[in-house]
Design a protein around this motif. Structure first.
Motif, PDB file in Angstrom:
ATOM      1  N   VAL A  55       0.981  -1.063  -0.027  1.00 42.36           N
ATOM      2  CA  VAL A  55      -0.235   0.042  -0.126  1.00 42.36           C
ATOM      3  C   VAL A  55       1.132   1.247  -0.087  1.00 42.36           C
ATOM      4  O   VAL A  55       0.361   2.309  -0.880  1.00 42.36           O
ATOM      5  N   ASP A  56       1.899   0.787   0.606  1.00 41.51           N
ATOM      6  CA  ASP A  56       3.129   2.429   0.700  1.00 41.51           C
ATOM      7  C   ASP A  56       3.490   2.671  -0.750  1.00 41.51           C
ATOM      8  O   ASP A  56       3.531   3.522  -1.275  1.00 41.51           O
ATOM      9  N   GLU A  57       3.716   1.565  -1.254  1.00 38.17           N
ATOM     10  CA  GLU A  57       4.285   2.238  -2.390  1.00 38.17           C
ATOM     11  C   GLU A  57       3.704   2.148  -3.490  1.00 38.17           C
ATOM     12  O   GLU A  57       4.188   3.046  -4.409  1.00 38.17           O
ATOM     13  N   MET A  58       2.541   1.814  -3.360  1.00 33.44           N
ATOM     14  CA  MET A  58       1.386   2.075  -4.594  1.00 33.44           C
ATOM     15  C   MET A  58       1.457   3.769  -4.370  1.00 33.44           C
ATOM     16  O   MET A  58       0.998   4.257  -5.009  1.00 33.44           O
ATOM     17  N   LEU A  59       0.949   4.070  -2.980  1.00 32.00           N
ATOM     18  CA  LEU A  59       0.645   5.443  -2.614  1.00 32.00           C
ATOM     19  C   LEU A  59       1.592   6.485  -3.282  1.00 32.00           C
ATOM     20  O   LEU A  59       1.537   7.615  -3.885  1.00 32.00           O
ATOM     21  N   GLN A  60       3.524   5.959  -2.770  1.00 32.89           N
ATOM     22  CA  GLN A  60       3.731   6.690  -3.414  1.00 32.89           C
ATOM     23  C   GLN A  60       3.990   6.901  -5.019  1.00 32.89           C
ATOM     24  O   GLN A  60       4.460   7.895  -5.732  1.00 32.89           O
ATOM     25  N   SER A  61       3.891   5.594  -5.213  1.00 32.98           N
ATOM     26  CA  SER A  61       3.810   5.609  -6.738  1.00 32.98           C
ATOM     27  C   SER A  61       2.502   6.958  -7.816  1.00 32.98           C
ATOM     28  O   SER A  61       3.223   7.359  -8.845  1.00 32.98           O
ATOM     29  N   PHE A  62       1.638   7.153  -6.888  1.00 34.51           N
ATOM     30  CA  PHE A  62       0.787   7.577  -7.187  1.00 34.51           C
ATOM     31  C   PHE A  62       0.842   9.342  -7.566  1.00 34.51           C
ATOM     32  O   PHE A  62       0.397  10.029  -7.579  1.00 34.51           O
ATOM     33  N   ILE A  63       1.550   9.766  -6.265  1.00 32.47           N
ATOM     34  CA  ILE A  63       1.520  11.238  -6.451  1.00 32.47           C
ATOM     35  C   ILE A  63       2.655  11.720  -7.381  1.00 32.47           C
ATOM     36  O   ILE A  63       2.129  12.753  -7.628  1.00 32.47           O
ATOM     37  N   PRO A  64       3.758  11.182  -8.348  1.00 30.17           N
ATOM     38  CA  PRO A  64       3.974  12.220  -9.596  1.00 30.17           C
ATOM     39  C   PRO A  64       2.373  11.636 -10.566  1.00 30.17           C
ATOM     40  O   PRO A  64       2.568  12.357 -11.634  1.00 30.17           O
ATOM     41  N   ILE A  65       1.891  11.641 -10.752  1.00 34.90           N
ATOM     42  CA  ILE A  65       0.703  11.506 -11.751  1.00 34.90           C
ATOM     43  C   ILE A  65      -0.288  12.432 -11.951  1.00 34.90           C
ATOM     44  O   ILE A  65      -0.700  12.963 -10.766  1.00 34.90           O
ATOM     45  N   ARG A  66      -0.567  12.639 -12.748  1.00 32.27           N
ATOM     46  CA  ARG A  66      -1.526  13.794 -13.102  1.00 32.27           C
ATOM     47  C   ARG A  66      -2.333  13.943 -13.982  1.00 32.27           C
ATOM     48  O   ARG A  66      -1.699  12.298 -15.344  1.00 32.27           O
ATOM     49  N   PRO A  67      -3.132  14.262 -14.102  1.00 30.32           N
ATOM     50  CA  PRO A  67      -3.723  15.308 -13.195  1.00 30.32           C
ATOM     51  C   PRO A  67      -3.394  14.160 -11.107  1.00 30.32           C
ATOM     52  O   PRO A  67      -4.000  13.678 -11.876  1.00 30.32           O
ATOM     53  N   ARG A  68      -3.591  15.547 -10.667  1.00 31.69           N
ATOM     54  CA  ARG A  68      -3.468  14.567  -9.435  1.00 31.69           C
ATOM     55  C   ARG A  68      -5.116  13.535  -9.047  1.00 31.69           C
ATOM     56  O   ARG A  68      -4.714  13.486  -7.867  1.00 31.69           O
ATOM     57  N   TYR A  69      -5.674  14.151  -9.731  1.00 30.46           N
ATOM     58  CA  TYR A  69      -7.171  13.765  -9.448  1.00 30.46           C
ATOM     59  C   TYR A  69      -6.613  12.013  -9.993  1.00 30.46           C
ATOM     60  O   TYR A  69      -8.303  11.184  -9.352  1.00 30.46           O
TER      61      TYR A  69
END
Length: 338
Positions: free
Chosen positions: A77-91
């Motif tokens: 879950v932590d790795e997943m959350l961190q991988s989502f951070i640079p995704i754009r658009p953020r939502y």
């Protein structure tokens, strides 16, 4: 030319399983997500979701995580959350966040992992679905039943690499208020400082609004005074209006006027609507002298009551033979070219 384009287009689709699975079944969605998790291609997970599929999704596509040991679940879950951070658009990962938050809150060990997912959800600009408040408040109360302090529960986030923040705490406050757990919400407000989260005006506004809703005006007043005096915070216009409206509904109009005076003494501006609520409350309880006093203070701030309220104040003062005050108030209104 057209035929070559179609052949090339379907060739690309076949190379992109995420695109093909968007409209696939819930079972295949879960299988696809699991495959990306096992390959650590977390960044591809948001592309697997579709709004249409989510509406028909009865099971949680992250439920396969329950087959993993708890420490591995946390890592994934932590790795997943961190991988989502640079995704754009953020939502873009909004649906993924929603299902992940729902899964963690209903797991056998919801906290502190669910708080980490909630934090990332809020920081991405996404709002959790309404059911999240019920699940979060339930998980929180279960943990609190084990005699854990507010600060200790929040600080558990540090064990998985996260730090409690005001946004997460405010959502917790709103969740507890939404299920009428006001006593626990007060405890959380008092305890979050121990986790390094200083309450802000939103924190107090959430709780004050909830107190006003059930007309616990004494508690609402105490909280407002605490936020202003102890923390130097400024209550927003909406919060002040809620307190004054609740006091007016309870016919505690003297306390409403005291709140206005308190805020002004502390250097906080009071808006037109707040003054108007106080005047209407005075007129309803036939406190005409007090209404005149509020009206005079109102004009000193550059506001003037509505014409109907002005007439009622003058007529009310005259009806109790307070001619001197009536004349002074009328003169003030005239000075302002009313």
């Amino acid at each position: 030319m057209h035929r070559r384009f179609v052949i090339r287009f379907f060739s690309i689709l076949n190379q992109c399983p995420s695109v093909r699975l968007v409209s696939s079944s819930p079972q295949k969605l879960e299988q696809a997500i699991r495959a990306e998790v096992e390959a650590k291609n977390y960044v591809k997970i948001p592309d697997l979701f579709s709004v249409e599929l989510s509406k028909s999704q009865n099971s949680n596509p992250f439920s396969f995580l329950s087959s993993f040991p708890q420490n591995l679940q946390v890592q994934i879950v932590d790795e997943m959350l961190q991988s989502f951070i640079p995704i754009r658009p953020r939502y873009k990962p909004q649906l993924a966040y929603s299902y992940l938050l729902s899964y963690t809150l209903q797991s056998s060990h919801p906290l502190p992992l669910a708080l980490a997912v909630l934090q990332r959800t809020l920081r991405s600009g996404c709002l959790p679905i309404p059911q999240t408040q019920l699940l979060l408040s339930s998980a929180w109360l279960d943990r609190r039943c084990l005699s854990h302090s507010v600060a200790n529960i929040l600080l558990e986030m540090q064990s998985i690499g996260y730090h409690p923040d005001c946004g997460t705490c405010n959502y917790l406050l709103s969740s507890l208020c939404a299920v009428d757990q006001l006593v626990e919400a007060v405890n959380v407000l008092k305890g979050i400082g121990g986790a390094g989260c200083i309450p802000d005006s939103t924190s107090y506004g959430i709780l004050i609004g909830a107190m006003c809703k059930v007309r616990r005006t004494a508690d609402a007043q105490d909280l407002m005074k605490q936020m202003v005096v102890k923390y130097g915070l400024t209550p927003d216009h909406g919060t002040v209006v809620k307190v004054l409206a609740a006091l007016r509904a309870n016919k505690e109009i003297w306390k409403a006027v005291e709140i206005i005076e308190f805020l002004e003494i502390e250097g906080n501006s009071v808006g037109f609507e707040s003054y108007e609520l106080a005047i209407e409350g005075c007129l309803e309880t036939r406190e005409y002298v007090l209404a005149g006093k509020v009206a005079m203070g109102m004009t000193e701030r550059g506001f003037i009551p509505y014409i109907k309220a002005r007439q009622k104040i003058i007529d009310g003062l005259a009806s109790i033979d307070e001619w001197k005050i009536a004349c002074a108030v009328r003169q003030r209104f005239a000075t302002l070219k009313s």
